[in-house]
Design an enzyme around this catalytic site. Sequence first.
Site, PDB file in Angstrom:
ATOM      1  CD  GLU A 123     -19.317 -17.224  16.386  1.00 30.44           C
ATOM      2  OE1 GLU A 123     -20.267 -16.670  15.808  1.00 30.44           O
ATOM      3  OE2 GLU A 123     -19.229 -17.326  17.611  1.00 30.44           O
ATOM      4  CG  ASP A 124     -20.513 -13.749  13.280  1.00 29.14           C
ATOM      5  OD1 ASP A 124     -20.347 -14.539  14.230  1.00 29.14           O
ATOM      6  OD2 ASP A 124     -20.949 -12.607  13.435  1.00 29.14           O
ATOM      7  CG  ASP A 171     -12.764  -9.944  18.921  1.00 28.81           C
ATOM      8  OD1 ASP A 171     -11.528  -9.845  18.935  1.00 28.81           O
ATOM      9  OD2 ASP A 171     -13.508  -8.969  19.070  1.00 28.81           O
ATOM     10  CE  LYS A 193     -11.627  -8.172  14.635  1.00 26.00           C
ATOM     11  NZ  LYS A 193     -12.242  -7.126  15.476  1.00 26.00           N
ATOM     12  CG  PHE A 222     -15.617  -2.214  14.047  1.00 26.55           C
ATOM     13  CD1 PHE A 222     -15.754  -2.419  15.414  1.00 26.55           C
ATOM     14  CD2 PHE A 222     -16.763  -2.206  13.264  1.00 26.55           C
ATOM     15  CE1 PHE A 222     -17.014  -2.597  15.982  1.00 26.55           C
ATOM     16  CE2 PHE A 222     -18.019  -2.380  13.811  1.00 26.55           C
ATOM     17  CZ  PHE A 222     -18.141  -2.578  15.181  1.00 26.55           C
ATOM     18  CG  ASP A 270     -23.818  -6.014  14.816  1.00 26.90           C
ATOM     19  OD1 ASP A 270     -23.016  -6.931  15.084  1.00 26.90           O
ATOM     20  OD2 ASP A 270     -24.282  -5.244  15.677  1.00 26.90           O
ATOM     21  NE  ARG A 323     -27.105  -8.373  13.237  1.00 20.96           N
ATOM     22  CZ  ARG A 323     -26.229  -8.791  14.153  1.00 20.96           C
ATOM     23  NH1 ARG A 323     -25.241  -9.587  13.806  1.00 20.96           N
ATOM     24  NH2 ARG A 323     -26.338  -8.420  15.412  1.00 20.96           N
TER      25      ARG A 323
HETATM   26  C1  PRP Z   1     -19.996 -11.950  17.998  1.00 20.93           C
HETATM   27  C2  PRP Z   1     -19.662 -13.188  17.184  1.00 20.93           C
HETATM   28  C3  PRP Z   1     -19.153 -14.149  18.214  1.00 20.93           C
HETATM   29  C4  PRP Z   1     -18.548 -13.265  19.261  1.00 20.93           C
HETATM   30  C5  PRP Z   1     -17.068 -13.275  19.084  1.00 20.93           C
HETATM   31  O1  PRP Z   1     -21.282 -12.095  18.493  1.00 20.93           O
HETATM   32  O2  PRP Z   1     -20.774 -13.701  16.505  1.00 20.93           O
HETATM   33  O3  PRP Z   1     -20.180 -14.939  18.760  1.00 20.93           O
HETATM   34  O4  PRP Z   1     -19.046 -11.940  19.058  1.00 20.93           O
HETATM   35  O5  PRP Z   1     -16.449 -12.607  20.127  1.00 20.93           O
HETATM   36  P1  PRP Z   1     -15.415 -13.304  21.102  1.00 20.93           P
HETATM   37  O6  PRP Z   1     -14.559 -14.256  20.337  1.00 20.93           O
HETATM   38  O7  PRP Z   1     -14.624 -12.120  21.636  1.00 20.93           O
HETATM   39  O8  PRP Z   1     -16.190 -14.001  22.192  1.00 20.93           O
HETATM   40  P2  PRP Z   1     -22.167 -10.918  19.065  1.00 20.93           P
HETATM   41  O9  PRP Z   1     -22.232 -11.072  20.559  1.00 20.93           O
HETATM   42  O10 PRP Z   1     -21.697  -9.591  18.543  1.00 20.93           O
HETATM   43  O11 PRP Z   1     -23.616 -11.275  18.520  1.00 20.93           O
HETATM   44  P3  PRP Z   1     -24.210 -11.270  17.022  1.00 20.93           P
HETATM   45  O12 PRP Z   1     -23.817 -12.593  16.401  1.00 20.93           O
HETATM   46  O13 PRP Z   1     -25.680 -11.174  17.236  1.00 20.93           O
HETATM   47  O14 PRP Z   1     -23.638 -10.093  16.287  1.00 20.93           O
END
Ligand code: PRP
Length: 182
Positions: free
Chosen positions: A100-101, A104, A132, A153, A160, A166
Amino acid sequence: MSERKIIGKMLYTQEDITKRAKEIAAEIDRDYEGEELILLGTLKGSIPWFTDILKYTTADTKIDFITASSYGSSMTSSGIVKITFDPQINMYNKHVLIIEDIIDTGNTLKYLKAKLEERGPKSVKVCAMLNKEPRRVADLHAEYVGFEIDDLFVIGYGLDYDQRFRGLPYISYLEPSDVESL
Ligand code: PRP
């Protein structure tokens, strides 16, 4: 190649990220020694970090991807998550490591882990580039974390801002004044 302007405030350089990815890959090698391992990347954000982990681990890996979208405000996930791209790989009796990136609130991963557990894997663990922790809502723990960050942020290295940036080869963060000039 022309000089690239740094977008936002630098947080981690390519060198910082490579170093951490190698350290984590070494941990993965130790933890999964002699085992098959499925690396499951979350699209789209995990792509650069995913390829780092894939490159540096010597574990016996197979790969697949999953996409989840969460509904709610655009700035925060709501906990109502839907899988929009489903991995086809057979996870039964296999170790799965979700790459995972960023974590949050933790809502997305909590949901994904629960759904993947229904497929009968040997284990499901998480390797996140960024954590985070101050924003955590769900009860979610990542076994491998690249960097612990404050509530910033962040963009770059897969992350992104409105689908842009990205591809930046570093992680930076945006302040309101940076956003005005984008
Ligand atoms: C981002 C990230 C996680 C999620 C984290 O994905 O890759 O999957 O948000 O948020 P959380 O812990 O509050 O659930 P996003 O929906 O932005 O999609 P992306 O990977 O295409 O940017």
